[in-house]
Design a protein around this motif. Structure first.
Motif, PDB file in Angstrom:
ATOM      1  N   CYS A 147     -21.635  25.649  45.281  1.00  0.00           N
ATOM      2  CA  CYS A 147     -22.591  25.162  44.287  1.00  0.00           C
ATOM      3  C   CYS A 147     -23.762  24.426  44.933  1.00  0.00           C
ATOM      4  O   CYS A 147     -23.574  23.672  45.875  1.00  0.00           O
ATOM      5  CB  CYS A 147     -21.909  24.221  43.301  1.00  0.00           C
ATOM      6  SG  CYS A 147     -20.667  25.038  42.323  1.00  0.00           S
ATOM      7  N   ASP A 148     -24.971  24.663  44.377  1.00  0.00           N
ATOM      8  CA  ASP A 148     -26.129  23.909  44.825  1.00  0.00           C
ATOM      9  C   ASP A 148     -26.146  22.544  44.162  1.00  0.00           C
ATOM     10  O   ASP A 148     -26.644  21.576  44.723  1.00  0.00           O
ATOM     11  CB  ASP A 148     -27.415  24.658  44.481  1.00  0.00           C
ATOM     12  CG  ASP A 148     -27.470  25.976  45.214  1.00  0.00           C
ATOM     13  OD1 ASP A 148     -27.301  25.967  46.435  1.00  0.00           O
ATOM     14  OD2 ASP A 148     -27.654  27.023  44.555  1.00  0.00           O
ATOM     15  N   SER A 149     -25.654  22.509  42.919  1.00  0.00           N
ATOM     16  CA  SER A 149     -25.505  21.209  42.272  1.00  0.00           C
ATOM     17  C   SER A 149     -24.303  21.267  41.349  1.00  0.00           C
ATOM     18  O   SER A 149     -23.897  22.336  40.919  1.00  0.00           O
ATOM     19  CB  SER A 149     -26.768  20.832  41.496  1.00  0.00           C
ATOM     20  OG  SER A 149     -26.968  21.734  40.450  1.00  0.00           O
ATOM     21  N   VAL A 150     -23.744  20.099  41.093  1.00  0.00           N
ATOM     22  CA  VAL A 150     -22.569  20.054  40.222  1.00  0.00           C
ATOM     23  C   VAL A 150     -22.742  18.995  39.140  1.00  0.00           C
ATOM     24  O   VAL A 150     -23.442  17.995  39.328  1.00  0.00           O
ATOM     25  CB  VAL A 150     -21.274  19.731  41.009  1.00  0.00           C
ATOM     26  CG1 VAL A 150     -20.834  20.895  41.831  1.00  0.00           C
ATOM     27  CG2 VAL A 150     -21.442  18.495  41.853  1.00  0.00           C
ATOM     28  N   PHE A 151     -22.119  19.285  37.998  1.00  0.00           N
ATOM     29  CA  PHE A 151     -22.029  18.316  36.916  1.00  0.00           C
ATOM     30  C   PHE A 151     -20.572  17.921  36.779  1.00  0.00           C
ATOM     31  O   PHE A 151     -19.700  18.784  36.756  1.00  0.00           O
ATOM     32  CB  PHE A 151     -22.507  18.928  35.600  1.00  0.00           C
ATOM     33  CG  PHE A 151     -23.985  19.055  35.506  1.00  0.00           C
ATOM     34  CD1 PHE A 151     -24.741  18.062  34.895  1.00  0.00           C
ATOM     35  CD2 PHE A 151     -24.623  20.171  36.026  1.00  0.00           C
ATOM     36  CE1 PHE A 151     -26.109  18.185  34.816  1.00  0.00           C
ATOM     37  CE2 PHE A 151     -25.996  20.284  35.945  1.00  0.00           C
ATOM     38  CZ  PHE A 151     -26.743  19.290  35.334  1.00  0.00           C
ATOM     39  N   LEU A 152     -20.312  16.621  36.700  1.00  0.00           N
ATOM     40  CA  LEU A 152     -18.950  16.170  36.456  1.00  0.00           C
ATOM     41  C   LEU A 152     -18.821  15.822  34.979  1.00  0.00           C
ATOM     42  O   LEU A 152     -19.556  14.965  34.478  1.00  0.00           O
ATOM     43  CB  LEU A 152     -18.625  14.949  37.319  1.00  0.00           C
ATOM     44  CG  LEU A 152     -18.834  15.114  38.826  1.00  0.00           C
ATOM     45  CD1 LEU A 152     -18.388  13.852  39.556  1.00  0.00           C
ATOM     46  CD2 LEU A 152     -18.083  16.323  39.349  1.00  0.00           C
ATOM     47  N   LEU A 153     -17.921  16.489  34.298  1.00  0.00           N
ATOM     48  CA  LEU A 153     -17.750  16.265  32.865  1.00  0.00           C
ATOM     49  C   LEU A 153     -16.419  15.581  32.613  1.00  0.00           C
ATOM     50  O   LEU A 153     -15.386  16.001  33.114  1.00  0.00           O
ATOM     51  CB  LEU A 153     -17.758  17.600  32.103  1.00  0.00           C
ATOM     52  CG  LEU A 153     -18.919  18.539  32.363  1.00  0.00           C
ATOM     53  CD1 LEU A 153     -18.771  19.775  31.514  1.00  0.00           C
ATOM     54  CD2 LEU A 153     -20.227  17.859  32.046  1.00  0.00           C
ATOM     55  N   LYS A 154     -16.478  14.530  31.811  1.00  0.00           N
ATOM     56  CA  LYS A 154     -15.227  13.860  31.449  1.00  0.00           C
ATOM     57  C   LYS A 154     -15.425  13.085  30.165  1.00  0.00           C
ATOM     58  O   LYS A 154     -16.483  12.502  29.945  1.00  0.00           O
ATOM     59  CB  LYS A 154     -14.807  12.907  32.564  1.00  0.00           C
ATOM     60  CG  LYS A 154     -13.396  12.424  32.399  1.00  0.00           C
ATOM     61  CD  LYS A 154     -13.167  11.197  33.234  1.00  0.00           C
ATOM     62  CE  LYS A 154     -11.836  10.598  32.852  1.00  0.00           C
ATOM     63  NZ  LYS A 154     -11.663   9.325  33.490  1.00  0.00           N
ATOM     64  N   ASP A 155     -14.376  13.062  29.347  1.00  0.00           N
ATOM     65  CA  ASP A 155     -14.409  12.301  28.099  1.00  0.00           C
ATOM     66  C   ASP A 155     -15.692  12.562  27.328  1.00  0.00           C
ATOM     67  O   ASP A 155     -16.364  11.642  26.871  1.00  0.00           O
ATOM     68  CB  ASP A 155     -14.283  10.788  28.374  1.00  0.00           C
ATOM     69  CG  ASP A 155     -12.929  10.451  28.940  1.00  0.00           C
ATOM     70  OD1 ASP A 155     -12.003  11.260  28.734  1.00  0.00           O
ATOM     71  OD2 ASP A 155     -12.809   9.416  29.610  1.00  0.00           O
ATOM     72  N   LEU A 182     -20.460  12.672  33.658  1.00  0.00           N
ATOM     73  CA  LEU A 182     -20.123  11.526  34.496  1.00  0.00           C
ATOM     74  C   LEU A 182     -21.094  11.414  35.667  1.00  0.00           C
ATOM     75  O   LEU A 182     -21.390  10.331  36.145  1.00  0.00           O
ATOM     76  CB  LEU A 182     -18.702  11.712  35.019  1.00  0.00           C
ATOM     77  CG  LEU A 182     -17.869  10.482  35.268  1.00  0.00           C
ATOM     78  CD1 LEU A 182     -17.664   9.715  33.977  1.00  0.00           C
ATOM     79  CD2 LEU A 182     -16.524  10.894  35.847  1.00  0.00           C
ATOM     80  N   GLY A 183     -21.564  12.577  36.108  1.00  0.00           N
ATOM     81  CA  GLY A 183     -22.479  12.536  37.235  1.00  0.00           C
ATOM     82  C   GLY A 183     -23.120  13.890  37.452  1.00  0.00           C
ATOM     83  O   GLY A 183     -22.640  14.910  36.966  1.00  0.00           O
ATOM     84  N   TYR A 184     -24.244  13.889  38.158  1.00  0.00           N
ATOM     85  CA  TYR A 184     -24.965  15.123  38.422  1.00  0.00           C
ATOM     86  C   TYR A 184     -25.620  15.002  39.783  1.00  0.00           C
ATOM     87  O   TYR A 184     -26.219  13.971  40.102  1.00  0.00           O
ATOM     88  CB  TYR A 184     -26.011  15.344  37.331  1.00  0.00           C
ATOM     89  CG  TYR A 184     -27.113  16.286  37.736  1.00  0.00           C
ATOM     90  CD1 TYR A 184     -26.828  17.632  37.979  1.00  0.00           C
ATOM     91  CD2 TYR A 184     -28.418  15.837  37.899  1.00  0.00           C
ATOM     92  CE1 TYR A 184     -27.818  18.507  38.369  1.00  0.00           C
ATOM     93  CE2 TYR A 184     -29.424  16.710  38.284  1.00  0.00           C
ATOM     94  CZ  TYR A 184     -29.119  18.046  38.522  1.00  0.00           C
ATOM     95  OH  TYR A 184     -30.090  18.897  38.913  1.00  0.00           O
ATOM     96  N   GLY A 185     -25.486  16.030  40.604  1.00  0.00           N
ATOM     97  CA  GLY A 185     -26.141  15.977  41.902  1.00  0.00           C
ATOM     98  C   GLY A 185     -25.597  17.052  42.820  1.00  0.00           C
ATOM     99  O   GLY A 185     -24.866  17.939  42.383  1.00  0.00           O
TER     100      GLY A 185
END
Lengths: 411, 339
Positions: free
Chosen positions: A207-215, A219-222
């Motif tokens: 991945c060039d960038s990732v999104f962290l998904l929770k609840d 949660l974060g992006y980068g």
């Protein structure tokens, strides 16, 4: 150029909002990964981005245009999906499945022009699936099915490819083959790819960038390098008793047992021993290991106590004494067969000391090698030729000790 | 390529010939056998004599032979479309409750008509009643489909509604008068006997027009095989398609049921047989083959129903199951291929 971006998007089913205030984007030729625990809303978000679910609030822009303003044929020429649901397509060949991707391009009778046929073969070629063409889809393995479905999506010639857990159910070979196809597509064809993954290591690779998904929130992006740290992964999945090591890209189960064995390692020689002993429910501690050592990284992830020396420096007397104190408290010492050099020469003394204290020392070296290193003391060491033998020796020693203890108690 | 040629050219021609042969056989055979030249003469002859043969051919056998062929075609096509829509080989007009729904509304019309003094009911009205019954059930099933994603649940809902319709029909029967009861019971057994020309023509035109309609939506039908989400992602207008399929299959099985009564198994078995023997799910090939195969098999069954225990007639549903069940099981075993 932004291929897809969202503005204050809220996704969900009916009027029930699962995720709100989502602003994400993907540039041309980028691979964007969504990571998050089960039920965090990845599938719902992907279905909304793919136009299969209407947004509850906010807008999805595809190539700058509101997704809901596209007519269905136009949309399917720009966007293709690969879903998680298992597909059963009886009495249909893989070629026919892939050819379905030409749906937006063919005439009313779905006749393939030579150009369409060429496209179908090209897609099959891209996923290394030429040989599957004539086979019935229902007779393919999970990995082959996934490749065929991916080829079908590619035949739509989309700008944006949306993939929901494309690597689940796949064996290692197919998993990496498919990931390789993604990176090639993004690089050569400049296709933008958004995918959800369960494998942190794969995400870090492709991945060039990732999104962290929770609840139900982001949660974060980068970039994965910046975002996928042990700490953020622990938060993302609520890890308990599990550690993710960002340098190695591995996840280790913590060893919660109180230490009864001291492993003398170095240069990665102790990694397999750590895992073996943890798996067999032996509590361990280790030393003296330099902080730039692989053993240190794995040991830390396993959560075991390690007596450490500073990177590239000699082991000093204080550290040595700390290790000796540790050994005093435990039953057995294991020599992991580390290479001996200038900086860790003191580890030899450590083993000699342990023998002097009357501790059981087990070594994975050959007796000949040991003799060179320890001289006559080498005769007091127990040797095992392979790891499975080590466990036998350990349990035998423990049993013998228990008998001795019993006898003492009787007297 | 060879396989494709066989499917698109040779199979249809063979089946078409078989259907024509069955038509002729159905006209020729009966309590009185009529020779083929005689048939030719009374249908195409210039000097048509108004003798007893011509009467039998024109008034009794021709409408019945055509009705059996078109009715079989209609049921098979209806079954095929439902199986594609529900992506389930269990779907057919009977199981989804369409036929019981038709029965119920036809029953209501027959009994109510009799109670207000209508003893002969116009075939149009019957067809309309059967269609309305079919639609009511399908609308209930589809409304449930919006709430429930699981296809098997949907089939169960269809079955339940079907049971309810049967129960209501039985309730009505228990209050009916003797003559209507007889009429309705005969209808309920299913038979192609006593087809009039207007009925035959309605059935024929509905079947022909809707076969054309089904052929026109081959492309989206094929796209359904991967499921509705994939179909939508390829640009299939799924809601419109769903409604279109339901209307076509309700019309087909409703019209057929109205005139001939409920005929079992054809709608379920013929799509199976054509799919398994052609080894394809491509509806461009399957629709014509299923229509022709349905016409052929139903004609054959009707012939057997009339001839086996001459002069008595066996209800057609008995024959269709007799033929169909072993055939489907044999095909499933031989191909060892899941549907």
């Amino acid at each position: 150029m932004k291929v897809i971006n969202t503005y204050k998007l809220a996704v969900g089913y009916g009027s029930r909002i699962i995720m709100d205030q989502i602003d994400l984007q993907a540039l041309k030729g980028q691979i964007v990964g969504l990571l998050g625990p089960n039920g965090s809303g990845k599938t719902t978000l992907l279905k909304t981005l793919g136009g299969l679910l209407a947004p509850i609030k906010g807008v999805v822009y595809l190539c700058g245009k509101d997704l809901t303003c596209y007519n269905s044929t136009e949309l399917s020429k720009n966007l293709a999906v690969l879903l998680t649901e298992r597909v059963s397509a009886p009495l249909t060949t893989a070629f026919e499945i892939v050819a379905m991707g030409r749906y937006p391009y063919t005439d009313y009778a779905d006749r393939l022009t030579p150009k369409d046929t060429a496209k179908v073969w090209e897609s099959l070629e891209l996923v290394n699936g030429r040989g599957l063409a004539e086979k019935y889809f229902s007779e393919l393995s999970d990995g082959e099915k996934q490749k065929v479905l991916l080829a079908r999506a590619l035949t739509q010639e989309p700008e944006l490819l949306i993939l929901d857990e494309p690597t689940s159910f796949l064996d290692l070979r197919h998993r990496y083959e498919i990931i390789e196809v993604f990176t090639r597509l993004a690089h050569e064809k400049k296709t933008t790819i958004i995918l959800s993954l369960h494998d942190i290591e794969l995400a870090a690779r492709c991945c060039d960038s990732v999104f962290l998904l929770k609840d139900n929130q982001i949660l974060g992006y980068g970039s994965p390098e910046q975002l996928l740290t042990g700490e953020s992964i622990r938060k993302l999945y609520d890890f308990q008793g599990v550690n993710y090591n960002e340098l190695l890209g591995v996840t280790e189960l913590q060893n919660p047992q109180p230490p009864t064995i001291f492993v003398v390692g170095g240069n990665g020689s102790a990694v397999k021993l750590f895992r073996l002993l943890s798996r067999s429910h032996y509590g361990i501690c280790s030393g003296i290991i330099h902080e730039n050592d692989l053993d240190y990284q794995v040991g830390k992830s396993l959560g075991i106590e390690i007596v450490t020396a500073k990177a590239f420096e000699m082991i000093d007397e204080a550290t040595f004494q700390k290790a000796v104190a540790k050994i005093l408290q435990i039953h057995e010492v294991i020599d992991a067969g580390y290479p001996v050099g200038m900086t860790n020469h003191k580890n030899l003394d450590l083993i000699k000391k342990a023998l002097g204290m009357g501790k059981v020392v087990i070594s994975v070296r050959t007796p000949e090698e040991s003799r060179k290193l320890f001289g006559n003391m080498a005769d007091k060491i127990l040797y095992c030729r392979e790891f499975s033998e080590l466990l036998t020796i350990l349990s035998r020693e423990r049993e013998a000790k228990a008998i001795v203890m019993n006898k003492r108690n009787l007297c | 390529m060879n396989h494709k040629y066989r499917l698109t050219v040779i199979f249809p021609i063979l089946l078409l010939t078989a259907v024509l042969v069955m038509l002729i056989a159905n006209i020729a055979m009966g309590p009185i056998n009529i020779s083929v030249p005689k048939i030719w003469d009374s249908i195409f002859g210039i000097h048509r004599q108004d003798d007893i043969y011509t009467n039998i051919i024109w008034k009794i056998r021709m409408p019945r032979a055509l009705a059996a062929a078109f009715g079989g075609a209609a049921l098979s096509l209806s079954g095929l479309l439902l199986q594609v829509l529900f992506r389930n080989p269990l779907a057919d007009p009977f199981i989804l409750g369409i036929t019981p729904g038709s029965s119920l509304v036809v029953g209501i019309v027959v009994f109510l008509g009799a109670s207000i003094g209508l003893n002969v009911i116009h075939p149009f009205l019957l067809a309309l009643a059967a269609f309305i019954g079919a639609m009511i059930v399908m609308i209930i099933v589809l409304a449930t489909a919006r709430k429930i994603k699981n296809i098997v649940t949907l089939l169960i809902v269809g079955m339940m509604v079907g049971y309810l319709c049967n129960a209501l029909t039985n309730l009505m029967i228990s209050f009916a008068q003797k003559e209507q009861l007889h009429l309705f019971t005969i209808w309920g057994l299913g038979s192609f006997s006593g087809f009039s020309w207007p009925e035959t023509l309605i059935l024929a035109s509905v079947t022909i027009i809707l076969t054309g309609g089904a052929m026109a939506i081959c492309k989206p039908l094929n796209a359904l095989i991967l499921g509705e989400d994939y179909a939508r992602s390829m640009g299939v207008p799924i809601k419109k398609l769903r409604i279109f399929i339901v209307i076509i299959s309700c019309f087909l099985s409703g019209t057929m049921t109205a005139f001939a009564g409920p005929v079992a198994f054809i709608g379920l078995a013929v799509p199976y047989i054509s799919r398994l023997s052609c080894k394809t799910s491509d509806n461009r090939v399957l629709i014509p083959l299923t229509v022709l195969l349905g016409a052929f098999l139903t004609s054959l069954c009707d012939l057997v129903a009339r001839m086996a225990l001459r002069p008595a007639e066996i209800p057609i549903s008995g024959i269709t199951s007799f033929f169909g069940v072993p055939l489907v099981i044999a095909l499933l075993l031989r191909r060892n291929q899941s549907l």
